[in-house]
Design an enzyme around this catalytic site. Structure first.
Site, short mmCIF file in Angstrom:
data_model
loop_
_atom_site.label_atom_id
_atom_site.label_comp_id
_atom_site.label_asym_id
_atom_site.label_seq_id
_atom_site.Cartn_x
_atom_site.Cartn_y
_atom_site.Cartn_z
N HIS A 42 0.84 -1.21 0.00
CA HIS A 42 0.00 0.00 0.00
C HIS A 42 0.87 1.25 0.00
O HIS A 42 1.23 1.79 1.04
CB HIS A 42 -0.90 -0.03 1.25
CG HIS A 42 -1.98 1.00 1.24
ND1 HIS A 42 -3.19 0.80 1.86
CD2 HIS A 42 -2.05 2.25 0.72
CE1 HIS A 42 -3.95 1.88 1.71
NE2 HIS A 42 -3.28 2.77 1.04
N ASP A 93 0.88 2.61 3.75
CA ASP A 93 -0.02 3.70 3.34
C ASP A 93 0.79 5.00 3.21
O ASP A 93 0.31 6.08 3.56
CB ASP A 93 -1.20 3.88 4.30
CG ASP A 93 -2.31 4.75 3.70
OD1 ASP A 93 -2.20 5.14 2.51
OD2 ASP A 93 -3.28 5.04 4.42
N HIS A 103 1.42 5.15 -1.99
CA HIS A 103 0.95 6.18 -2.92
C HIS A 103 2.18 6.87 -3.52
O HIS A 103 2.95 7.50 -2.80
CB HIS A 103 0.07 7.21 -2.20
CG HIS A 103 -1.19 6.62 -1.64
ND1 HIS A 103 -2.32 6.44 -2.41
CD2 HIS A 103 -1.49 6.12 -0.41
CE1 HIS A 103 -3.27 5.88 -1.67
NE2 HIS A 103 -2.79 5.67 -0.44
N LEU A 104 2.36 6.71 -4.84
CA LEU A 104 3.53 7.30 -5.49
C LEU A 104 3.20 8.62 -6.20
O LEU A 104 4.12 9.30 -6.67
CB LEU A 104 4.14 6.30 -6.48
CG LEU A 104 4.78 5.05 -5.84
CD1 LEU A 104 5.23 4.07 -6.90
CD2 LEU A 104 5.95 5.44 -4.93
N ARG A 105 1.92 8.94 -6.32
CA ARG A 105 1.44 10.26 -6.80
C ARG A 105 1.69 10.56 -8.27
O ARG A 105 1.27 11.60 -8.76
CB ARG A 105 2.04 11.40 -5.96
CG ARG A 105 1.74 11.32 -4.48
CD ARG A 105 0.26 11.43 -4.18
NE ARG A 105 0.01 11.50 -2.73
CZ ARG A 105 -1.03 10.90 -2.14
NH1 ARG A 105 -1.88 10.17 -2.84
NH2 ARG A 105 -1.21 11.02 -0.84
N PRO A 117 -5.53 14.22 4.31
CA PRO A 117 -5.13 13.14 5.21
C PRO A 117 -3.97 12.34 4.62
O PRO A 117 -3.92 12.13 3.41
CB PRO A 117 -6.40 12.29 5.32
CG PRO A 117 -7.13 12.52 4.04
CD PRO A 117 -6.77 13.91 3.57
N GLY A 118 -3.06 11.91 5.48
CA GLY A 118 -1.99 11.02 5.01
C GLY A 118 -0.64 11.37 5.58
O GLY A 118 -0.38 12.53 5.91
ZN LIG Z 1 -7.17 4.24 2.38
#
Ligand SMILES: [Zn+2]
Length: 425
Positions: free
Chosen positions: A56, A303, A58-60, A321-322
């Site tokens: 999981h 994440d 996120h590489l954007r 968020p993140g």
């Molecule tokens: Zn999520």
């Protein structure tokens, strides 16, 4: 291709041995190995783990290259001990076609720092209205096997059922971001004592638990495969425990931050602590830790969610968020579990590699095995300085914390991506 002789390393916590890395594989193991011409790495006191695998990330890219690119995210991953990451689909454009997943897959190959395995969107544009081209993504060069609308929940039960049924044809998995959207409208943090005191709208635990309960029943009904993203509550653990006892094909992940940080962090009003699902209570953390040890939660997934400064350094209500995760995950897990190397290898490498079907990953270093591995110094302690991170973003919740463990070297198919704690390229 350089040959490496790693001397005196403890493989997953075992007695010290030597590893000869040649032509992309671990060619030989044993004490007192000799290899003329090889580059010798003194690994006295270090632990070798199979290269970590993140389900999981996120590489954007494409779309928010100001926050992260496939290359910068891959470098952050390598520095965190990873050799493979699964890239989430909530890019711009969304990874909901064969074209976009192939683009991400190709960018990952070009960067060459970790294996980047794209995750495809479940629904077109993550809009939750109609199924994306799941079959075309599965047949593409990226060979997508996991599909997720992460960031959004596939809230429509009929659509969720059809997705679970559709991907059965190629043994695919639906990875659900479990959040009943009607229960979290306007939510800013965990619904509880702290939210009441701060006057912020709460995100109730039941919004997660209700979706997981529904989805395990749907999965059982259609005989599909479900993966639950970022489990965050004690109640979710109980739902998963019951589902697994019945033999439902469900796996689950927990993030490092949900294993360590509580909702009390919101009292600082520092949006670095804003994350979805939100940080929960100490009771939830205790249940998540126990579930991870027991195996009710199968894996740790980061994440990793890089955000540009303007999206994070603003008022809490407007912040996205993140949190970053790749470069600190192993340290947080070491802090939480202690030096339980076999358990760490299981939860951070072997099992995620098996779930994602990543050949050549998640295998303990042994003769004949592809040399995807990482060397950890368990005795080192380091202070996390956001400016030192390889990620293009700075939103780490661990700034200036002192954490155990340091990644000394990472090898991808026998080539170092990290040496002496520094990225090679
Ligand atoms: Zn999520």
């Amino acid at each position: 291709m350089t040959t490496y002789l790693i001397k005196g390393v403890s493989v997953v916590g075992g007695a010290p041995t030597d590893l000869l890395v040649r032509d992309g594989v671990v060619a030989e193991t044993g004490r007192g190995l000799d290899a003329p011409g090889a580059t010798v790495l003194d690994a006295d006191g270090l632990v070798a783990l199979p290269g970590l695998v993140d389900l999981h990330t996120h590489l954007r890219e494409p779309g928010r290259e100001d926050a992260e690119t496939v290359e910068t995210g891959s470098r952050a991953a390598a520095l965190g001990g990873y050799t493979a990451v699964c890239a989430m689909a909530n890019t711009s454009p969304v990874a909901d076609t064969a074209g976009v997943v192939e683009q991400v897959w190709r960018l990952g190959r070009e960067a060459g720092l970790v294996d980047v395995q794209p995750i495809g969107a479940v629904t077109v544009g993550l809009a939750g209205e109609r199924l994306a081209e799941l079959g075309a993504m599965a047949d593409s060069a990226a060979r997508v096997r996991i599909f997720s609308d992460d960031g959004h929940c596939v809230a429509d039960p009929k659509l969720m059922r059809r997705a679970l049924e559709y991907v059965k044809a190629f043994d695919g998995i639906i990875a659900q971001h479990a959040e009943e959207p009607r229960l979290t409208e306007g939510a800013q943090m965990h619904e509880g004592e702290v939210a009441t005191r701060l006057g912020l709208t709460g995100w109730p635990a039941v919004a997660e638990e209700a979706i997981i309960a529904r989805d395990v029943l749907l999965t059982e009904h259609v005989g599909g495969r479900l993966h639950v993203c970022h489990v965050s509550t004690a109640g979710s653990v109980e739902v998963l425990r019951q589902a697994k006892a019945r033999g439902v094909r469900v796996t689950a992940e927990v993030t490092p931050h949900h294993l360590l940080l509580t909702d009390a962090r919101a009292e600082t009003y520092d949006p670095v602590y804003k994350v979805n699902p939100p940080l929960r209570t100490a009771t939830d953390i205790a249940a998540l830790r126990a579930a991870l040890v027991e195996g009710v939660i199968d894996i740790v997934a980061t994440d990793h969610a890089p955000h540009a400064v303007e999206d994070k350094e603003c008022e809490w209500a407007y912040a996205r968020p993140g949190m970053l995760g790749l470069e600190t995950a192993l340290s947080i897990v070491l802090e939480v579990l202690g030096p339980e190397w076999d358990l760490i290898a299981e939860r951070m490498s072997r099992t995620p590699a098996r779930i994602a079907g990543l050949d050549g990953h998640g295998l303990d270093p042994a003769a004949g095995v592809p040399a995807n591995l990482t060397l950890v110094d368990p005795a080192a302690r380091r202070v996390i300085e956001p400016a030192d991170l390889a990620s293009r973003s700075r939103n780490t919740p661990y700034a200036r914390m002192t954490l155990p463990g340091r990644i000394v070297a990472t090898f991808l198919r026998g080539e170092p991506t990290v040496l002496d704690g520094k990225a090679v390229k």
